[in-house]
Motif scaffolding. Sequence first.
Motif, mmCIF file in Angstrom:
data_model
loop_
_atom_site.group_PDB
_atom_site.id
_atom_site.type_symbol
_atom_site.label_atom_id
_atom_site.label_comp_id
_atom_site.label_asym_id
_atom_site.label_seq_id
_atom_site.Cartn_x
_atom_site.Cartn_y
_atom_site.Cartn_z
ATOM 1 N N ASP A 28 0.874 -1.179 0.000
ATOM 2 C CA ASP A 28 0.000 0.000 0.000
ATOM 3 C C ASP A 28 0.905 1.221 0.000
ATOM 4 O OD1 ASP A 28 -1.697 2.130 0.476
ATOM 5 O OD2 ASP A 28 -2.911 1.077 1.965
ATOM 6 N N ALA A 29 0.998 1.866 -1.157
ATOM 7 C CA ALA A 29 1.913 2.999 -1.306
ATOM 8 C C ALA A 29 1.241 4.343 -1.052
ATOM 9 C CB ALA A 29 2.535 2.980 -2.698
ATOM 10 N N GLY A 30 0.010 4.323 -0.522
ATOM 11 C CA GLY A 30 -0.656 5.564 -0.142
ATOM 12 C C GLY A 30 -1.344 6.290 -1.272
ATOM 13 N N PHE A 31 -1.670 5.574 -2.363
ATOM 14 C CA PHE A 31 -2.378 6.197 -3.470
ATOM 15 C C PHE A 31 -3.850 6.436 -3.117
ATOM 16 C CE2 PHE A 31 0.964 3.708 -5.692
ATOM 17 C CZ PHE A 31 1.587 4.756 -6.358
ATOM 18 N N SER A 32 -4.498 7.262 -3.926
ATOM 19 C CA SER A 32 -5.956 7.376 -3.904
ATOM 20 C C SER A 32 -6.465 6.939 -5.270
ATOM 21 C CB SER A 32 -6.382 8.810 -3.589
ATOM 22 O OG SER A 32 -7.801 8.884 -3.479
ATOM 23 N N CYS A 33 -7.702 7.282 -5.604
ATOM 24 C CA CYS A 33 -8.276 6.983 -6.916
ATOM 25 C C CYS A 33 -8.859 8.265 -7.499
ATOM 26 C CB CYS A 33 -9.386 5.936 -6.799
ATOM 27 S SG CYS A 33 -8.818 4.306 -6.285
ATOM 28 N N PRO A 34 -8.832 8.431 -8.809
ATOM 29 C CA PRO A 34 -9.353 9.662 -9.409
ATOM 30 C C PRO A 34 -10.858 9.832 -9.260
ATOM 31 C CG PRO A 34 -8.710 8.096 -11.107
ATOM 32 C CD PRO A 34 -8.216 7.550 -9.810
ATOM 33 N N MET A 85 6.348 -11.198 -6.237
ATOM 34 C CA MET A 85 5.996 -10.090 -7.107
ATOM 35 C C MET A 85 5.462 -8.981 -6.205
ATOM 36 S SD MET A 85 6.664 -11.190 -10.172
ATOM 37 C CE MET A 85 5.820 -10.048 -11.274
ATOM 38 N N ALA A 86 6.153 -7.854 -6.151
ATOM 39 C CA ALA A 86 5.691 -6.723 -5.349
ATOM 40 C C ALA A 86 4.431 -6.160 -6.012
ATOM 41 C CB ALA A 86 6.769 -5.661 -5.259
ATOM 42 N N TYR A 87 3.313 -6.227 -5.301
ATOM 43 C CA TYR A 87 2.000 -5.934 -5.879
ATOM 44 C C TYR A 87 1.467 -4.627 -5.307
ATOM 45 C CZ TYR A 87 -2.963 -6.834 -7.107
ATOM 46 O OH TYR A 87 -4.245 -6.759 -7.591
ATOM 47 N N PHE A 88 1.485 -3.575 -6.123
ATOM 48 C CA PHE A 88 0.904 -2.291 -5.732
ATOM 49 C C PHE A 88 -0.612 -2.407 -5.912
ATOM 50 C CE2 PHE A 88 5.289 -1.338 -6.488
ATOM 51 C CZ PHE A 88 5.600 -0.329 -5.580
ATOM 52 N N GLN A 89 -1.270 -2.875 -4.849
ATOM 53 C CA GLN A 89 -2.656 -3.309 -4.939
ATOM 54 C C GLN A 89 -3.657 -2.228 -4.540
ATOM 55 O OE1 GLN A 89 -3.633 -6.504 -2.223
ATOM 56 N NE2 GLN A 89 -5.518 -7.006 -3.297
ATOM 57 N N SER A 90 -3.371 -1.471 -3.508
ATOM 58 C CA SER A 90 -4.383 -0.601 -2.907
ATOM 59 C C SER A 90 -4.663 0.628 -3.770
ATOM 60 C CB SER A 90 -3.923 -0.157 -1.519
ATOM 61 O OG SER A 90 -3.753 -1.271 -0.679
ATOM 62 N N PHE A 91 -5.954 0.888 -3.964
ATOM 63 C CA PHE A 91 -6.415 2.034 -4.734
ATOM 64 C C PHE A 91 -5.828 1.996 -6.157
ATOM 65 C CE2 PHE A 91 -6.810 3.154 -0.242
ATOM 66 C CZ PHE A 91 -8.160 3.440 -0.196
ATOM 67 N N THR A 92 -5.381 3.149 -6.706
ATOM 68 C CA THR A 92 -4.940 3.220 -8.097
ATOM 69 C C THR A 92 -3.434 3.440 -8.135
ATOM 70 O OG1 THR A 92 -7.088 4.111 -8.781
ATOM 71 C CG2 THR A 92 -5.256 4.416 -10.306
ATOM 72 N N GLY A 93 -2.687 2.397 -8.508
ATOM 73 C CA GLY A 93 -1.241 2.385 -8.338
ATOM 74 C C GLY A 93 -0.432 3.201 -9.314
ATOM 75 N N THR A 94 -1.084 4.023 -10.141
ATOM 76 C CA THR A 94 -0.367 4.955 -11.013
ATOM 77 C C THR A 94 -0.922 6.369 -10.874
ATOM 78 O OG1 THR A 94 -1.867 4.497 -12.874
ATOM 79 C CG2 THR A 94 0.163 3.177 -12.737
ATOM 80 N N HIS A 95 -1.750 6.601 -9.874
ATOM 81 C CA HIS A 95 -2.492 7.863 -9.777
ATOM 82 C C HIS A 95 -1.693 8.907 -8.990
ATOM 83 C CE1 HIS A 95 -5.637 10.746 -9.620
ATOM 84 N NE2 HIS A 95 -5.953 10.549 -8.358
ATOM 85 N N THR A 96 -0.811 9.570 -9.697
ATOM 86 C CA THR A 96 -0.062 10.691 -9.143
ATOM 87 C C THR A 96 0.477 11.511 -10.298
ATOM 88 O OG1 THR A 96 1.841 11.373 -7.802
ATOM 89 C CG2 THR A 96 2.037 9.294 -8.980
ATOM 90 N N ALA A 97 0.583 12.814 -10.069
ATOM 91 C CA ALA A 97 1.142 13.681 -11.104
ATOM 92 C C ALA A 97 2.662 13.666 -11.094
ATOM 93 C CB ALA A 97 0.643 15.118 -10.907
ATOM 94 N N PRO A 124 -7.878 2.163 -16.108
ATOM 95 C CA PRO A 124 -7.485 2.454 -17.492
ATOM 96 C C PRO A 124 -7.292 3.938 -17.769
ATOM 97 C CG PRO A 124 -9.817 1.901 -17.386
ATOM 98 C CD PRO A 124 -9.249 1.602 -16.036
ATOM 99 N N ASP A 125 -7.926 4.785 -16.947
ATOM 100 C CA ASP A 125 -7.811 6.232 -17.165
ATOM 101 C C ASP A 125 -6.699 6.853 -16.329
ATOM 102 O OD1 ASP A 125 -9.084 5.785 -14.771
ATOM 103 O OD2 ASP A 125 -10.722 7.201 -15.103
ATOM 104 N N ALA A 126 -5.838 6.034 -15.737
ATOM 105 C CA ALA A 126 -4.712 6.532 -14.946
ATOM 106 C C ALA A 126 -3.398 6.066 -15.551
ATOM 107 C CB ALA A 126 -4.841 6.072 -13.496
#
Length: 307
Positions: A28-34, A85-97, A124-126
């Motif tokens: 859990d890398a502390g992401f949110s979702c758009p 396999m390190a799994y960035f699972q929580s919320f949206t794992g590419t959602h940052t500027a 798909p939109d992140a």
Amino acid sequence: MANKWYRDYASWLAEKFPGMKVQKLSVDAGFSCPNRDGTISTGGCIYCDNRSFTPSYCNPAQSVAQQLEEGRRFFSRKYPQMRYMAYFQSFTGTHTAAIDHLRALYNEAARQPDVAGIIIGTRPDALPARVIDLLEEINHTTPVIVEIGAETSHDRTLRLINRCHTWKCVEEAIHSLSSRGIECGLHLIAGLPGESREDILLTVERCCNLPIESIKLHQLQVIRHTLLHRMWESGEIELTPFTLEEYIDLCAEVVEHVAGRVVIERFLASAPPDMVVAPRWGLKNYQFSHLLLRELERRHPEGLLRG
């Protein structure tokens, strides 16, 4: 009972990493979702409570390295030779500027002991071009798999559940990743409000026509205190949760459609029992898999896969 009906995820990982026993280790890398933080909407998906599927060893207050070490300790007692396999699972794992922030997180994961690759769960939109560029860059040295939450291919349902993207967006994301040599999987939910059995099977068929490696299917769970729970209780939304028998029958038909075309990662969601309103089957993943394999054996004793 040997699986001669569909390509399962464990076997696929064994082919991808020969000589290794590999499993996911969530982060859990502390992401949110758009659709949660106001970028495109608020409230998130109406069925979602991230706590229902986040392992206890994940803590966004800890670094990626610390979480992976906690996870390794958790599993190493039983599987001392395991690779992860390190799994960035929580919320949206590419959602940052901040692309440099993403690069630092992914590279930190890739450097940890016994990590064979990284898996990124996202929407798909992140996946803007700069993120896909980064994933391609990392994939040159560390295997990268992207798992995209699609949930359904029907736009009317995507609107209803507040996903705030379209099926076309899913198709475009998959083609963009695949063109860069990045392996992809799609997450699907069976039993979403208003969807028939035919709707679900059409979504599976559409997924299989895309350049993906895997699908992950699970039954819709009504999680306590989510918006879906409140809408169902108030009568604002109609929902008929699957019986166990109905869902096994559906999954058997999904296997018949998919056969060897793509890997099937799983069929069952297993949120903590005290969080689940319905359906309450009380089964572990391996127990459900055994029941499904028995049904497939009954239907197709010779199997469906061809050598």
